[in-house]
Design an enzyme around this catalytic site. Structure first.
Site, mmCIF file in Angstrom:
data_model
loop_
_atom_site.group_PDB
_atom_site.id
_atom_site.type_symbol
_atom_site.label_atom_id
_atom_site.label_comp_id
_atom_site.label_asym_id
_atom_site.label_seq_id
_atom_site.Cartn_x
_atom_site.Cartn_y
_atom_site.Cartn_z
ATOM 1 N N SER A 1 0.830 -1.209 0.000
ATOM 2 C CA SER A 1 0.000 0.000 0.000
ATOM 3 C C SER A 1 0.859 1.252 0.000
ATOM 4 O O SER A 1 1.955 1.265 0.567
ATOM 5 C CB SER A 1 -0.886 -0.013 1.255
ATOM 6 O OG SER A 1 -1.479 1.241 1.461
ATOM 7 N N TYR B 1 -1.183 -1.136 10.885
ATOM 8 C CA TYR B 1 -1.518 -1.692 9.563
ATOM 9 C C TYR B 1 -0.421 -1.320 8.568
ATOM 10 O O TYR B 1 0.146 -2.182 7.889
ATOM 11 C CB TYR B 1 -2.875 -1.174 9.071
ATOM 12 C CG TYR B 1 -3.018 -1.327 7.587
ATOM 13 C CD1 TYR B 1 -2.876 -0.224 6.742
ATOM 14 C CD2 TYR B 1 -3.235 -2.571 7.014
ATOM 15 C CE1 TYR B 1 -2.951 -0.367 5.371
ATOM 16 C CE2 TYR B 1 -3.320 -2.726 5.637
ATOM 17 C CZ TYR B 1 -3.163 -1.616 4.828
ATOM 18 O OH TYR B 1 -3.221 -1.758 3.462
ATOM 19 N N LYS C 1 2.735 -3.604 6.400
ATOM 20 C CA LYS C 1 3.077 -3.589 4.968
ATOM 21 C C LYS C 1 4.577 -3.313 4.803
ATOM 22 O O LYS C 1 5.252 -3.938 3.990
ATOM 23 C CB LYS C 1 2.254 -2.537 4.228
ATOM 24 C CG LYS C 1 0.759 -2.855 4.160
ATOM 25 C CD LYS C 1 0.508 -4.213 3.511
ATOM 26 C CE LYS C 1 -0.959 -4.550 3.450
ATOM 27 N NZ LYS C 1 -1.190 -5.901 2.901
HETATM 28 C C1 WQD Z 1 -9.957 8.776 1.326
HETATM 29 C C2 WQD Z 1 -10.263 10.245 1.609
HETATM 30 C C3 WQD Z 1 -10.600 10.739 3.923
HETATM 31 C C4 WQD Z 1 -14.301 8.508 4.416
HETATM 32 C C5 WQD Z 1 -6.974 3.895 3.244
HETATM 33 C C6 WQD Z 1 -5.767 3.169 3.761
HETATM 34 C C7 WQD Z 1 -4.997 2.616 2.604
HETATM 35 C C8 WQD Z 1 -5.917 1.766 1.767
HETATM 36 C C9 WQD Z 1 -7.091 2.609 1.262
HETATM 37 C C10 WQD Z 1 -5.876 -0.517 2.436
HETATM 38 C C11 WQD Z 1 -9.540 10.756 2.844
HETATM 39 C C12 WQD Z 1 -11.862 11.003 3.107
HETATM 40 C C13 WQD Z 1 -13.148 9.061 3.877
HETATM 41 C C14 WQD Z 1 -15.367 9.359 4.805
HETATM 42 C C15 WQD Z 1 -14.098 11.262 4.095
HETATM 43 N N1 WQD Z 1 -6.416 0.687 2.528
HETATM 44 N N2 WQD Z 1 -13.066 10.409 3.716
HETATM 45 N N3 WQD Z 1 -15.227 10.716 4.623
HETATM 46 O O1 WQD Z 1 -7.464 6.784 4.053
HETATM 47 O O2 WQD Z 1 -6.692 7.340 1.687
HETATM 48 O O3 WQD Z 1 -6.552 4.990 2.490
HETATM 49 O O4 WQD Z 1 -7.771 3.071 2.430
HETATM 50 O O5 WQD Z 1 -4.976 -0.885 1.743
HETATM 51 O O6 WQD Z 1 -3.944 1.855 3.094
HETATM 52 O O7 WQD Z 1 -4.944 4.103 4.425
HETATM 53 O O8 WQD Z 1 -8.769 5.995 2.012
HETATM 54 O O9 WQD Z 1 -11.160 6.004 1.442
HETATM 55 O O10 WQD Z 1 -10.488 6.003 3.904
HETATM 56 O O11 WQD Z 1 -10.160 8.065 2.544
HETATM 57 O O12 WQD Z 1 -14.000 12.483 3.948
HETATM 58 O O13 WQD Z 1 -16.437 8.920 5.311
HETATM 59 O O14 WQD Z 1 -11.652 10.386 1.873
HETATM 60 O O15 WQD Z 1 -10.418 11.769 4.880
HETATM 61 O O16 WQD Z 1 -9.181 12.107 2.613
HETATM 62 P P1 WQD Z 1 -7.329 6.387 2.623
HETATM 63 P P2 WQD Z 1 -10.211 6.452 2.513
#
Ligand code: WQD
Length: 344
Positions: free
Chosen positions: A127, A152, A156
């Site tokens: 990741s 997590y 990785k």
């Molecule tokens: C994306 C953006 C949130 C939810 C994570 C892991 C990464 C991978 C993918 C496993 C961010 C914003 C989110 C919500 C929001 N996982 N958001 N409201 O955090 O970039 O990555 O998931 O492999 O390792 O770190 O993805 O989809 O959680 O968030 O505003 O209800 O959307 O703040 O900016 P992230 P995400």
């Protein structure tokens, strides 16, 4: 007897899409999944798409003896695509040992079996989280791996080190680590897709569940970041493009085209989108209004992350070619299918 590819976590979100892509490329697939974060129905979805039923073994890779028995039963495994792991950042902070046991002991048991084989090809699901908040954007594979911001993310980073150390000593073992940015979307048939259990942590499943009425409104975690519209930037890659990258990476090893016994590739589109841009694109491409509010920042979020895709484009000969709108439309089609099946 044709050689087989083991896909661990093959009934999961990215795993199931990769099984389909491997089968369509002519590989024979065996799936291991412990069904802790997936459903056996996904197997039927795969079969509906490809008309090929992969062998399925319900095994928990934390059981070392079960892993050993698997490789005694399937002696012709030529490659392994390893997805099986826990992946919720927040949960890993609450329960680090669950993550170190589930993500690392399982990796060790797999590698212990593979290093005994005359040759083996290993594709590791990693990741972009290993980069933390990168100093430079877009993020290339040369960017420093920073101290992980969660157990997590640490699994990785440590996982990649375990693989690199093992490949250095086990002459027949070759590996590629694929560092995903943000996988989203679903197979165009809507036979398989993302099945978050409980409240989705990730943005796109929360968007589709809100749009379908399962959630009241989306909270945008902060709009005071130093970005073009104040919300965080990510590189959202269609899961179909991501699955294809796994096939290409495996073929690179099977055909002996690797340049070293441990290689790393970033998998993204090379473009960044803000949270508000994702919301707007969803509304425009699906014609569905999305209720949302601006909320406070989420702990641990990086401001911006998107991939420098040059290495994967040039060396793997792969590039993501589906758009954000394609991915969001496919996620929406899948959500409507799931909600229909749930009777709401
Ligand atoms: C994306 C953006 C949130 C939810 C994570 C892991 C990464 C991978 C993918 C496993 C961010 C914003 C989110 C919500 C929001 N996982 N958001 N409201 O955090 O970039 O990555 O998931 O492999 O390792 O770190 O993805 O989809 O959680 O968030 O505003 O209800 O959307 O703040 O900016 P992230 P995400």
């Amino acid at each position: 007897m044709s050689s087989k590819i083991l896909v661990t976590g093959g009934l999961g979100f990215i795993g199931s899409h990769t099984v389909v892509a491997l089968q369509e490329k002519g590989f024979e697939v065996v799936i291991i999944d412990n069904l802790s974060n997936s459903s056996i129905d996904v197997l039927e979805g795969i079969v509906k798409i490809t008309q090929q039923r992969p062998a399925f073994e319900q095994i928990d890779l934390r059981e070392k003896e079960a892993v050993k028995k698997f490789f005694q039963k399937y002696t012709d495994i030529e490659g392994v695509v390893h997805f099986a792991a826990s992946k919720a950042v927040g949960e890993s902070v609450e329960n680090p040992l669950l993550y170190y046991e589930n993500n690392l002991s399982t990796l060790v048991y797999l590698l212990q079996e593979l290093q005994e084989k005359p040759s083996a090809n290993f594709i590791f699901s990693s990741s972009c989280t290993v980069y933390g908040q990168a100093d430079e954007l877009p993020i290339s594979e040369n960017a420093p791996v920073k101290k992980a911001e969660s157990p997590y993310g640490n699994t990785k980073q440590v996982g990649e080190e375990i693989i690199a150390d093992t490949c250095r000593m086990a002459s027949g073992l070759k590996a590629i680590s694929l560092r995903y940015f943000n996988p989203i979307g679903a197979h165009p048939s809507a036979e398989i897709g993302e099945l978050p259990i409980g409240t989705p942590q990730n943005l796109v499943p929360f968007i589709t569940q809100t749009a379908i009425g399962k959630r009241q409104e989306l909270s945008v975690f902060g709009n005071d970041y130093p970005t073009r519209d104040g919300t965080c930037i990510r590189d959202y890659i269609h899961v179909m493009d991501l699955a294809q990258a796994h096939v290409v990476a495996l073929q690179r090893l099977v055909e002996g085209k690797e340049k070293s016994n441990f290689e790393v590739f970033n998998l993204g589109t090379g473009h960044g989108n803000t949270v508000l841009e994702v919301i707007n694109t969803f509304e425009e491409s699906t014609g569905t209004k999305l209720p949302y509010k601006i909320a406070g920042r989420r702990e641990g979020d990086v401001i911006a992350a998107f991939a420098d895709t040059e290495k994967a484009n040039k060396i793997l000969g792969w590039e993501a070619n589906r758009s954000l709108a394609d991915a969001l439309e496919s996620a929406w089609k899948w959500q409507k299918k799931v909600s229909e099946a749930e009777g709401n």
